[in-house]
Write an enzyme that holds these catalytic residues in place. Structure first.
Site, PDB file in Angstrom:
ATOM      1  N   ASP A  17      53.015  73.744 168.329  1.00 21.84           N
ATOM      2  CA  ASP A  17      53.359  72.617 169.194  1.00 21.84           C
ATOM      3  C   ASP A  17      54.846  72.299 169.028  1.00 21.84           C
ATOM      4  OD1 ASP A  17      53.579  71.464 166.747  1.00 21.84           O
ATOM      5  OD2 ASP A  17      51.908  70.067 166.980  1.00 21.84           O
ATOM      6  N   GLU A  54      53.731  74.488 157.247  1.00 17.97           N
ATOM      7  CA  GLU A  54      54.023  73.127 157.670  1.00 17.97           C
ATOM      8  C   GLU A  54      52.915  72.185 157.193  1.00 17.97           C
ATOM      9  OE1 GLU A  54      54.040  72.868 161.892  1.00 17.97           O
ATOM     10  OE2 GLU A  54      54.136  70.689 161.923  1.00 17.97           O
ATOM     11  N   ASP A 101      52.599  74.906 163.240  1.00 16.61           N
ATOM     12  CA  ASP A 101      51.713  74.657 164.371  1.00 16.61           C
ATOM     13  C   ASP A 101      52.366  75.127 165.662  1.00 16.61           C
ATOM     14  OD1 ASP A 101      49.877  73.511 162.746  1.00 16.61           O
ATOM     15  OD2 ASP A 101      50.539  71.453 163.101  1.00 16.61           O
TER      16      ASP A 101
END
Ligand code: 1YM
Length: 646
Positions: free
Chosen positions: A512, A437, A510
């Site tokens: 998140d 990402e 990530d």
């Protein structure tokens, strides 16, 4: 040889029981009787007992089946049917119950029902499960009494105990309870999996209408309970499958018996592009289809072409739709019931119906049923035709677009994307592709990797939402195009898996909410367009550490919260620990990224499976599709997790 036995009670014809042999062979060669002794076989044994209860429902007697997963590792199945007969069989001087439980192939004809379930794939019944259990405990409520008997590894442990005027609330209360603890000497792993059991009973619940299933997990730490009840059988199943997909019309049900074959078909078109068709024979899921499915498909294409011609909706005489056009957005269940002893299964996994006589039967029933339905419900017919014409037009457009792309050489033979940092290795079986990402983490990964076998492809932002995108549009999307070219296997009809350049494709995002979103987008892309890569076990998710714990000159990484806690605990109370929570891959330098997430010696990879395609499909559709309310609900009910991650 079958022996004639005396009839004792009018509702139970004991002479139908055939007694063959004892249970010794079952313990000697368990695989012959339940398929295997791995967890599949373990669950098969529970399914056998459940199917006996389901048979009692098919025969019209049981209304409920309860399944308990008990704390001691045993399972209990309860039904409210007639109760297994307990009358004494004179030539054995034993009860019918004891014969059923301790002799191989002892079984009656179930209430005259030709479609009994047990006798399915393995179909060996209670005695085999008894033989493979450390202990079995049966309780029968019948004649206003309660009868009990216990067994150990298939051998009778206690005489049939009778409790007169037992706590049976009303004389009408009857039923059978079977509890058993799988034998550790037979099954290496004896832990029942809630979701596997749930799936098995859900399947049965849809196929046997008006039967109430209750699955209760009483094991420590699990207080799960699930109930299934479907008044209208497979039509409920189709509605459930289409729940979040924007159904276009009321589900259609076609049901008819022809030459002792009962055909039941439910179908409903929806707003998405994928097809979801399931087929069953006598409650056995034929995952590879077969003659019943072929008959259905031919009938559908013909009924639609005939109806389209009849109402004059084709412009040219030679216009017509092809089978593929009728599949977009189609959800259907095909359920055939036929005499058990005539079924022929084919294929390596026996997942395909082979009886050639079934195809014309299904075809003519479905063709007639659909034609009648279209004539009586022209509104529905119009909506279906519109959907299929759209698919036909898109097919022609996609074909033209693909030809254009191929002409331009955009995919085939095109050079590798500039963003890809390829590995030196050319053997796909040892090559890895990291999908990373963002460009900054991509940069760290490029520096930190082992370039011998690790390739890096950074993906910018959110890749195209592929759930609703057509193939021709997907190929035009820059990020996806890079991914497809890097993989090297192509896409769509021209896909060639032998040209896949990496056998480990690792998604690294990530930890998140954004990272999870990108992860879901990438998974959706593979699930929809290259599912074979998931099936082969080539797709993985990297697990970056959540924390870095520093103490003095040392530091350690923790990948989960419990791991963090245990490291802190192991350091003792005096230690001064500073805890860094990693929010993104970008916070790690190339060395740290290699050490924690990319080095095969330390890293944790999660392999992606399509073990429950139906559930995965539902989640993808809900998160990615057009329908807002279910997504909102999902996000709200998972909001706790999401907040933690912000
Ligand atoms: C929890 C498992 O086995 N229920 C069950 C089994 C039987 C009957 C009813 C039954 C069948 C018949 C007549 C018949 C069985 N009976 C036999 C046998 N639940 C569970 N419920 N009366 C009751 O088929 O005619 C085998 S299974 F052989 F004794 F008839």
């Amino acid at each position: 040889m079958a022996k004639s036995l005396n009839k004792k009670t009018p509702e139970y014809s004991a002479q139908q029981i055939q007694v063959l042999e004892g249970l010794e062979p079952v313990r000697k060669r368990p695989g012959m009787y339940i398929g295997s002794t791995d967890t599949v076989g373990l669950h098969e044994s529970l399914r056998e007992i459940i199917d006996n209860a389901v048979d009692e429902a098919l025969a019209g007697f049981a209304k409920n089946v309860w399944i308990f997963l008990n704390n001691d590792g045993s399972a209990t199945v309860v039904d409210d049917g007639r109760g297994i007969p307990v009358d004494i069989m004179p030539q054995f001087k034993k009860s019918a119950l004891e014969i059923v439980m301790t002799k191989l192939h002892a079984g009656g004809k179930f209430g005259g029902s030709a479609y009994k379930i047990s006798g399915g794939l393995h179909g060996v019944g209670s005695s085999v499960v008894n033989a493979l259990s450390e202990w079995t405990w049966v309780e029968v409520k019948r004649n206003g009494k309660v009868y009990r008997q216990e067994y150990e590894r298939g051998i009778t442990k206690t005489p049939l105990e009778t409790i007169e005027n037992a706590a049976i609330d009303s004389p009408g209360k009857t039923g059978t309870t079977v509890s058993f603890l799988p034998d550790k000497l037979i099954f290496p792993d004896i832990i029942f999996d809630f979701d596997t059991v749930k799936k098995a009973i859900r399947e049965r619940a849809y196929l046997v209408p008006n039967l109430f299933f209750h699955l209760i997990d009483k094991r420590e730490g699990q207080t799960k309970e699930i109930n299934y009840y479907f008044e209208s059988g497979i039509i409920s199943l189709v509605e459930k499958l289409n729940e979040n997909k924007g159904p276009l019309h009321e589900a259609i049900l076609i049901k008819k018996i022809s030459k002792d074959v009962e055909v039941e078909v439910a179908l409903q078109y929806n707003n998405v592009y994928s097809e979801n068709v399931e087929s069953y024979v006598n409650v056995i899921n034929t995952i590879n289809g077969g003659t019943h499915l072929t008959g259905f498909r031919m009938a559908l294409t013909r009924a639609i072409n005939d109806y389209g011609k009849k109402i004059g909706s084709f412009k040219n005489d030679e216009d017509s739709v092809v089978g593929d056009d009728t599949r977009e957005g189609l959800t259907a269940v095909i359920f055939v019931k036929m005499p058990q002893d005539r079924i022929q299964f084919e294929g390596q996994t026996k997942g395909k119906l082979g009886n050639s006589e079934i195809q014309p039967i299904v075809q003519s029933i479905v063709k007639d049923g659909l034609t009648t339905h279209f004539e009586e419900n022209p509104q529905t017919a119009r909506k279906i035709l519109e959907k299929i014409y759209l698919a036909a037009r898109a097919r022609l457009a996609a074909k033209a677009a693909k030809e254009a792309i191929l002409r331009k050489g955009a995919l085939e033979g095109s050079s590798l994307p500039g963003k890809l940092a390829d590995c030196q290795e050319k053997d796909p079986s040892v090559s890895e592709l990291y999908l990373v990402e963002g460009d900054s983490a991509g940069g760290s990964a490029k520096q930190g990797r082992d370039r011998k076998f690790q390739a890096i492809l950074p993906l910018k932002g959110k890749i195209l939402n592929t759930e609703r995108a057509r193939l021709d549009r997907i190929i035009e999307h820059e990020e996806v195009k890079n991914l497809i070219i890097a993989l090297g296997a192509g896409i769509g009809e021209t896909v060639r898996f032998e040209k896949l350049r990496y056998h480990r494709i690792i998604i690294m995002t990530d930890a998140d909410v954004d990272g999870q979103h990108i992860e879901t987008l990438i998974l959706t892309f593979f699930y929809r367009h290259l599912p074979e890569i998931i099936r082969q076990g080539y797709l993985y998710i990297a697990q970056p550490p959540l924390y870095k714990l520093s103490f003095g000159k040392n530091s350690q990484y923790a990948y989960t919260d419990p791991e963090k806690d245990s490291i802190i605990q192991s350091l003792g109370s005096g230690a001064k620990v500073s805890i860094q929570r990693y929010k993104g891959l970008g916070e790690m330098n190339p060395d740290q990224l290699w050490e924690t997430t990319m080095n095969p010696k330390n890293r944790i990879l999660k392999q992606i499976h399509i073990d429950d395609a139906e559930e995965a499909d539902a989640v993808f559709t809900m998160l990615m599709g057009d329908e807002v309310p279910p997504r909102k609900h999902f996000i709200q009910s998972n909001a706790k997790q999401a907040i933690l991650d912000i």
